[in-house]
Design a protein around this motif. Structure first.
Motif, PDB file in Angstrom:
ATOM      1  N   ASP A 274      -9.561   2.026  16.530  1.00  0.00           N
ATOM      2  CA  ASP A 274      -9.520   0.577  16.540  1.00  0.00           C
ATOM      3  C   ASP A 274      -8.595   0.144  15.404  1.00  0.00           C
ATOM      4  N   ILE A 275      -7.499  -0.506  15.745  1.00  0.00           N
ATOM      5  CA  ILE A 275      -6.458  -0.796  14.754  1.00  0.00           C
ATOM      6  C   ILE A 275      -6.976  -1.605  13.556  1.00  0.00           C
ATOM      7  N   PRO A 276      -7.738  -2.672  13.743  1.00  0.00           N
ATOM      8  CA  PRO A 276      -8.264  -3.383  12.558  1.00  0.00           C
ATOM      9  C   PRO A 276      -9.142  -2.500  11.674  1.00  0.00           C
ATOM     10  N   LEU A 277      -9.947  -1.625  12.280  1.00  0.00           N
ATOM     11  CA  LEU A 277     -10.764  -0.707  11.480  1.00  0.00           C
ATOM     12  C   LEU A 277      -9.890   0.269  10.711  1.00  0.00           C
ATOM     13  N   LEU A 278      -8.832   0.749  11.345  1.00  0.00           N
ATOM     14  CA  LEU A 278      -7.928   1.686  10.670  1.00  0.00           C
ATOM     15  C   LEU A 278      -7.162   0.997   9.550  1.00  0.00           C
ATOM     16  N   TYR A 279      -6.787  -0.254   9.779  1.00  0.00           N
ATOM     17  CA  TYR A 279      -6.115  -1.019   8.727  1.00  0.00           C
ATOM     18  C   TYR A 279      -7.029  -1.156   7.511  1.00  0.00           C
ATOM     19  N   ASP A 280      -8.285  -1.500   7.770  1.00  0.00           N
ATOM     20  CA  ASP A 280      -9.237  -1.654   6.670  1.00  0.00           C
ATOM     21  C   ASP A 280      -9.404  -0.344   5.900  1.00  0.00           C
ATOM     22  N   LYS A 281      -9.471   0.752   6.628  1.00  0.00           N
ATOM     23  CA  LYS A 281      -9.658   2.060   5.990  1.00  0.00           C
ATOM     24  C   LYS A 281      -8.441   2.463   5.162  1.00  0.00           C
ATOM     25  N   ILE A 282      -7.261   2.373   5.764  1.00  0.00           N
ATOM     26  CA  ILE A 282      -6.060   2.906   5.121  1.00  0.00           C
ATOM     27  C   ILE A 282      -5.437   1.941   4.122  1.00  0.00           C
ATOM     28  N   VAL A 283      -5.425   0.667   4.445  1.00  0.00           N
ATOM     29  CA  VAL A 283      -4.793  -0.310   3.554  1.00  0.00           C
ATOM     30  C   VAL A 283      -5.786  -0.847   2.523  1.00  0.00           C
TER      31      VAL A 283
ATOM     32  N   ARG B 280       0.829  -1.218   0.000  1.00  0.00           N
ATOM     33  CA  ARG B 280       0.000   0.000   0.000  1.00  0.00           C
ATOM     34  C   ARG B 280       0.852   1.252   0.000  1.00  0.00           C
ATOM     35  N   ILE B 281       1.975   1.233   0.710  1.00  0.00           N
ATOM     36  CA  ILE B 281       2.820   2.437   0.789  1.00  0.00           C
ATOM     37  C   ILE B 281       3.943   2.423  -0.250  1.00  0.00           C
ATOM     38  N   GLY B 282       3.908   1.447  -1.137  1.00  0.00           N
ATOM     39  CA  GLY B 282       4.875   1.427  -2.223  1.00  0.00           C
ATOM     40  C   GLY B 282       6.271   0.993  -1.823  1.00  0.00           C
ATOM     41  N   PHE B 283       6.376   0.277  -0.721  1.00  0.00           N
ATOM     42  CA  PHE B 283       7.700  -0.201  -0.292  1.00  0.00           C
ATOM     43  C   PHE B 283       8.000  -1.538  -0.946  1.00  0.00           C
ATOM     44  N   VAL B 284       9.191  -1.634  -1.518  1.00  0.00           N
ATOM     45  CA  VAL B 284       9.625  -2.865  -2.173  1.00  0.00           C
ATOM     46  C   VAL B 284      10.925  -3.329  -1.533  1.00  0.00           C
ATOM     47  N   GLY B 285      10.991  -4.588  -1.188  1.00  0.00           N
ATOM     48  CA  GLY B 285      12.212  -5.116  -0.606  1.00  0.00           C
ATOM     49  C   GLY B 285      11.946  -5.776   0.735  1.00  0.00           C
ATOM     50  N   THR B 286      13.008  -6.306   1.336  1.00  0.00           N
ATOM     51  CA  THR B 286      12.891  -6.914   2.659  1.00  0.00           C
ATOM     52  C   THR B 286      13.156  -5.856   3.723  1.00  0.00           C
ATOM     53  N   VAL B 287      12.513  -6.032   4.871  1.00  0.00           N
ATOM     54  CA  VAL B 287      12.650  -5.047   5.940  1.00  0.00           C
ATOM     55  C   VAL B 287      13.205  -5.715   7.188  1.00  0.00           C
ATOM     56  N   GLU B 288      14.296  -5.199   7.683  1.00  0.00           N
ATOM     57  CA  GLU B 288      14.831  -5.576   8.990  1.00  0.00           C
ATOM     58  C   GLU B 288      14.948  -4.306   9.815  1.00  0.00           C
ATOM     59  N   PRO B 289      14.884  -4.407  11.136  1.00  0.00           N
ATOM     60  CA  PRO B 289      14.954  -3.199  11.977  1.00  0.00           C
ATOM     61  C   PRO B 289      16.305  -2.492  11.843  1.00  0.00           C
ATOM     62  N   SER B 290      16.325  -1.485  11.001  1.00  0.00           N
ATOM     63  CA  SER B 290      17.531  -0.691  10.790  1.00  0.00           C
ATOM     64  C   SER B 290      17.107   0.741  10.525  1.00  0.00           C
ATOM     65  N   LEU B 291      18.046   1.665  10.662  1.00  0.00           N
ATOM     66  CA  LEU B 291      17.728   3.066  10.404  1.00  0.00           C
ATOM     67  C   LEU B 291      17.366   3.276   8.944  1.00  0.00           C
ATOM     68  N   GLU B 292      18.053   2.587   8.058  1.00  0.00           N
ATOM     69  CA  GLU B 292      17.746   2.718   6.633  1.00  0.00           C
ATOM     70  C   GLU B 292      16.314   2.286   6.341  1.00  0.00           C
ATOM     71  N   ALA B 293      15.885   1.179   6.935  1.00  0.00           N
ATOM     72  CA  ALA B 293      14.520   0.693   6.720  1.00  0.00           C
ATOM     73  C   ALA B 293      13.505   1.645   7.334  1.00  0.00           C
ATOM     74  N   LEU B 294      13.805   2.158   8.523  1.00  0.00           N
ATOM     75  CA  LEU B 294      12.899   3.094   9.182  1.00  0.00           C
ATOM     76  C   LEU B 294      12.708   4.345   8.346  1.00  0.00           C
ATOM     77  N   ARG B 295      13.799   4.876   7.838  1.00  0.00           N
ATOM     78  CA  ARG B 295      13.717   6.074   6.999  1.00  0.00           C
ATOM     79  C   ARG B 295      12.898   5.789   5.732  1.00  0.00           C
ATOM     80  N   SER B 296      13.083   4.621   5.158  1.00  0.00           N
ATOM     81  CA  SER B 296      12.412   4.281   3.912  1.00  0.00           C
ATOM     82  C   SER B 296      10.903   4.131   4.114  1.00  0.00           C
ATOM     83  N   VAL B 297      10.473   3.367   5.128  1.00  0.00           N
ATOM     84  CA  VAL B 297       9.032   3.159   5.308  1.00  0.00           C
ATOM     85  C   VAL B 297       8.361   4.460   5.752  1.00  0.00           C
ATOM     86  N   HIS B 298       9.072   5.298   6.483  1.00  0.00           N
ATOM     87  CA  HIS B 298       8.526   6.592   6.926  1.00  0.00           C
ATOM     88  C   HIS B 298       8.225   7.473   5.723  1.00  0.00           C
ATOM     89  N   THR B 299       9.184   7.586   4.829  1.00  0.00           N
ATOM     90  CA  THR B 299       8.992   8.420   3.644  1.00  0.00           C
ATOM     91  C   THR B 299       7.960   7.814   2.692  1.00  0.00           C
TER      92      THR B 299
END
Length: 287
Positions: A55-64, A14-33
């Motif tokens: 309600d998180i499931p409701l927000l997921y349905d709305k946004i995603v 949904r946010i146009g992110f392509v690739g694998t994600v591991e907890p790193s600053l590079e990944a955080l910056r990428s998903v944020h933008t």
């Protein structure tokens, strides 16, 4: 929509992110933008006969699933869910936005923001703010200037409070004219803490979200904003613009608005929108 049906990969798509994600600053910056470039900051539910529920499931349905956006409580709370699923350590924080007209701040829980702790350092994340918002996470380990494109931000600390500041659309260095955007503490919060203010922003004439139907999204070279009966396109400074910001405003007829929302923001509402652009009432209690 249930929590079991919420899918991380679909969110990343949904946010146009392509690739694998591991907890790193590079990944955080990428998903944020990516989030800011894909998910609008908007309050159109309030102006089309609906109510926002935290309600998180409701927000997921709305946004995603329905490819909508939301205001801070929606975008940032759902983004925190994504970050946790990706392995990040996330803390919800309460912010108070400065009112440009009164010079005062909003009440506690006026704004929901995120702190991400990563490899011994802390980062401020916010994918639920408007035009003054930052596109990349900001370090909470320094009070010095942090440049992002033509802009510069800093997080000033004073008496246990943190103040997010910028120089608007300029960068005149550390001695420039700093203006406060919002203040916050690092006290951990939970989503339920924001429920009362979430309702306030949907019903109070002192809130921009009640007074104005708006939708705005970051673009690679600027920002596109719908508000009331206007569509505003801002182009950030480049050599092509002579180093200045260019702003174009189009007046919209009421029957054009739904088409603009669909074509420019990818938003299709289930119920008719009632466009609104009223003056915000100054609050009786100042902070």
């Amino acid at each position: 929509m249930t929590a079991e049906e919420m899918d991380v990969d679909k969110y990343l798509s949904r946010i146009g992110f392509v690739g694998t994600v591991e907890p790193s600053l590079e990944a955080l910056r990428s998903v944020h933008t990516c989030h800011l470039l894909s998910v609008p900051f908007e309050d159109l539910t309030v102006h089309s006969g609906g109510r926002v529920q935290l309600d998180i499931p409701l927000l997921y349905d709305k946004i995603v699933n329905r490819r909508r956006g939301g205001f801070c409580y929606e975008n940032n709370s759902l983004f925190s869910w994504l970050l946790v699923k990706l392995g990040f350590q996330v803390t919800l924080l309460s912010g108070q936005v400065k009112n440009l007209k009164t010079g005062c701040y909003g009440p506690p829980f006026d704004h929901l923001i995120l702190m991400v702790s990563l490899e011994g350092r802390r980062w401020l994340c916010d994918v639920g703010f408007g035009a003054p918002g930052f596109s990349l996470p900001l370090s909470l380990e320094t009070s010095g200037p942090q440049e992002q494109g033509h802009r510069v931000y800093r997080i000033r600390k004073d008496m246990g409070l943190h103040f997010l500041e910028w120089q608007q659309e300029e960068n005149r260095g550390a001695d420039g004219d700093w203006r406060e955007i919002y203040k916050f503490t690092l006290e951990p919060r939970c989503l339920e803490d924001f429920a009362e203010m979430c309702q306030y922003h949907q019903s109070s004439p002192c809130s921009i979200f009640f007074c104005k139907s708006l939708c705005t999204i970051l673009k690679p070279g600027g920002r596109l904003t719908y508000i009331g009966h206007k569509l505003i396109n801002i182009t950030f400074p480049t050599e092509g613009t002579g180093g200045v910001i260019e702003t174009t405003t189009i007046e919209l007829k009421e029957d054009e608005i739904s088409g603009v929302l669909a074509e420019e923001f990818g938003i299709v509402l289930n119920c008719p929108l009632i466009p609104k652009d009223e003056t915000i009432t100054p609050p009786s209690v100042m902070y």
